[in-house]
Design a protein around this motif. Structure first.
Motif, PDB file in Angstrom:
ATOM      1  N   UNK A   4       0.838  -1.209   0.000  1.00  0.00           N
ATOM      2  CA  UNK A   4       0.000   0.000   0.000  1.00  0.00           C
ATOM      3  C   UNK A   4       0.871   1.256   0.000  1.00  0.00           C
ATOM      4  N   UNK A   5       1.946   1.257   0.786  1.00  0.00           N
ATOM      5  CA  UNK A   5       2.850   2.413   0.806  1.00  0.00           C
ATOM      6  C   UNK A   5       3.526   2.608  -0.545  1.00  0.00           C
ATOM      7  N   UNK A   6       3.883   1.497  -1.189  1.00  0.00           N
ATOM      8  CA  UNK A   6       4.482   1.594  -2.517  1.00  0.00           C
ATOM      9  C   UNK A   6       3.502   2.208  -3.521  1.00  0.00           C
ATOM     10  N   UNK A   7       2.241   1.906  -3.346  1.00  0.00           N
ATOM     11  CA  UNK A   7       1.231   2.467  -4.245  1.00  0.00           C
ATOM     12  C   UNK A   7       1.247   3.995  -4.161  1.00  0.00           C
ATOM     13  N   UNK A   8       1.437   4.520  -2.970  1.00  0.00           N
ATOM     14  CA  UNK A   8       1.422   5.965  -2.770  1.00  0.00           C
ATOM     15  C   UNK A   8       2.700   6.635  -3.287  1.00  0.00           C
ATOM     16  N   UNK A   9       3.819   5.932  -3.221  1.00  0.00           N
ATOM     17  CA  UNK A   9       5.115   6.531  -3.577  1.00  0.00           C
ATOM     18  C   UNK A   9       5.944   5.556  -4.401  1.00  0.00           C
ATOM     19  N   UNK A  10       5.464   5.163  -5.534  1.00  0.00           N
ATOM     20  CA  UNK A  10       6.120   4.173  -6.378  1.00  0.00           C
ATOM     21  C   UNK A  10       7.106   4.865  -7.310  1.00  0.00           C
ATOM     22  N   UNK A  11       8.345   4.463  -7.450  1.00  0.00           N
ATOM     23  CA  UNK A  11       9.085   3.428  -6.741  1.00  0.00           C
ATOM     24  C   UNK A  11       9.710   3.971  -5.461  1.00  0.00           C
ATOM     25  N   UNK A  12      10.160   3.037  -4.618  1.00  0.00           N
ATOM     26  CA  UNK A  12      10.814   3.413  -3.360  1.00  0.00           C
ATOM     27  C   UNK A  12      11.964   2.463  -3.074  1.00  0.00           C
ATOM     28  N   UNK A  13      12.993   2.994  -2.445  1.00  0.00           N
ATOM     29  CA  UNK A  13      14.109   2.164  -2.007  1.00  0.00           C
ATOM     30  C   UNK A  13      13.745   1.497  -0.681  1.00  0.00           C
ATOM     31  N   UNK A  14      14.516   0.509  -0.297  1.00  0.00           N
ATOM     32  CA  UNK A  14      14.303  -0.163   0.988  1.00  0.00           C
ATOM     33  C   UNK A  14      14.374   0.840   2.125  1.00  0.00           C
ATOM     34  N   UNK A  15      15.376   1.721   2.080  1.00  0.00           N
ATOM     35  CA  UNK A  15      15.533   2.706   3.148  1.00  0.00           C
ATOM     36  C   UNK A  15      14.349   3.648   3.270  1.00  0.00           C
ATOM     37  N   UNK A  16      13.854   4.126   2.128  1.00  0.00           N
ATOM     38  CA  UNK A  16      12.693   5.024   2.147  1.00  0.00           C
ATOM     39  C   UNK A  16      11.462   4.318   2.691  1.00  0.00           C
ATOM     40  N   UNK A  17      11.260   3.093   2.242  1.00  0.00           N
ATOM     41  CA  UNK A  17      10.093   2.334   2.682  1.00  0.00           C
ATOM     42  C   UNK A  17      10.196   1.994   4.168  1.00  0.00           C
ATOM     43  N   UNK A  18      11.383   1.631   4.627  1.00  0.00           N
ATOM     44  CA  UNK A  18      11.585   1.325   6.047  1.00  0.00           C
ATOM     45  C   UNK A  18      11.284   2.548   6.907  1.00  0.00           C
ATOM     46  N   UNK A  19      11.736   3.700   6.460  1.00  0.00           N
ATOM     47  CA  UNK A  19      11.483   4.944   7.197  1.00  0.00           C
ATOM     48  C   UNK A  19       9.991   5.219   7.293  1.00  0.00           C
ATOM     49  N   UNK A  20       9.283   5.100   6.184  1.00  0.00           N
ATOM     50  CA  UNK A  20       7.843   5.369   6.180  1.00  0.00           C
ATOM     51  C   UNK A  20       7.058   4.351   6.987  1.00  0.00           C
ATOM     52  N   UNK A  21       7.487   3.101   6.940  1.00  0.00           N
ATOM     53  CA  UNK A  21       6.753   2.038   7.626  1.00  0.00           C
ATOM     54  C   UNK A  21       7.151   1.907   9.091  1.00  0.00           C
ATOM     55  N   UNK A  22       8.226   2.583   9.483  1.00  0.00           N
ATOM     56  CA  UNK A  22       8.693   2.482  10.868  1.00  0.00           C
ATOM     57  C   UNK A  22       9.248   1.095  11.176  1.00  0.00           C
TER      58      UNK A  22
END
Length: 157
Positions: free
Chosen positions: A47-65
């Motif tokens: 779901x987070x990727x849908x909002x900000x596609x594409x994303x790196x692991x670091x960016x996604x980890x930061x957003x997902x906590x």
């Protein structure tokens, strides 16, 4: 001066809401309604990727906590399921930004439809004014919280 009774009521409501949103049971209800068989630890990343596609692991980890190593393992699972792809970046093959595949888009469409149905059922008795005002107020609070976090805990003016 703020009315402490109202502040305490807001705090209590947010604690209740957070508990509901973080409940594994709630995730199961949503995935079941969507007709999607997916580990409930994975779908928030999708779901987070849908909002900000594409994303790196670091960016996604930061957003997902979440820890980057955990997110990396979870993305590998999503990739195995065919829901995302992670091609290497042209300038640095170590960087593999995740993007949603057509199968991932179909899965997200089912989750979105289920979320809309379930949320619609929850607020069906609300007035039009309440339905319109609620997201604006919640977003305003979220924005204030983000601003507060970006100032390292210092209160903004």
């Amino acid at each position: 001066m703020h009315d402490t009774h109202i502040l305490d009521a807001i705090t209590s409501a947010l604690i209740d809401l957070t508990g509901c949103l973080n409940s594994p049971r709630q995730d199961d209800v949503l995935l079941n309604e969507a007709g999607v068989s997916l580990d409930r630890a994975l779908f928030p990343l999708l779901v987070r990727l849908q909002a900000c596609n594409p994303m790196s692991v670091g960016e996604l980890a930061e957003q997902a906590g979440r820890d980057p190593s955990t997110v990396s393992r979870q993305l590998a699972k999503l990739e195995q399921l065919g829901l995302i792809s992670r091609p290497g970046a042209q300038d640095d093959k170590r960087v593999r930004a995740a993007t949603i595949t057509p199968a991932g888009i179909r899965t997200l469409a089912a989750i979105t439809a289920a979320r809309r149905k379930l949320l619609g059922d929850l607020i069906k008795d609300w007035s039009a004014e309440e339905r319109e005002l609620f997201p604006a107020l919640v977003q305003r609070l979220a924005d204030a919280m983000k601003k507060g976090m970006s100032t390292d805990g210092q209160q903004g003016s």
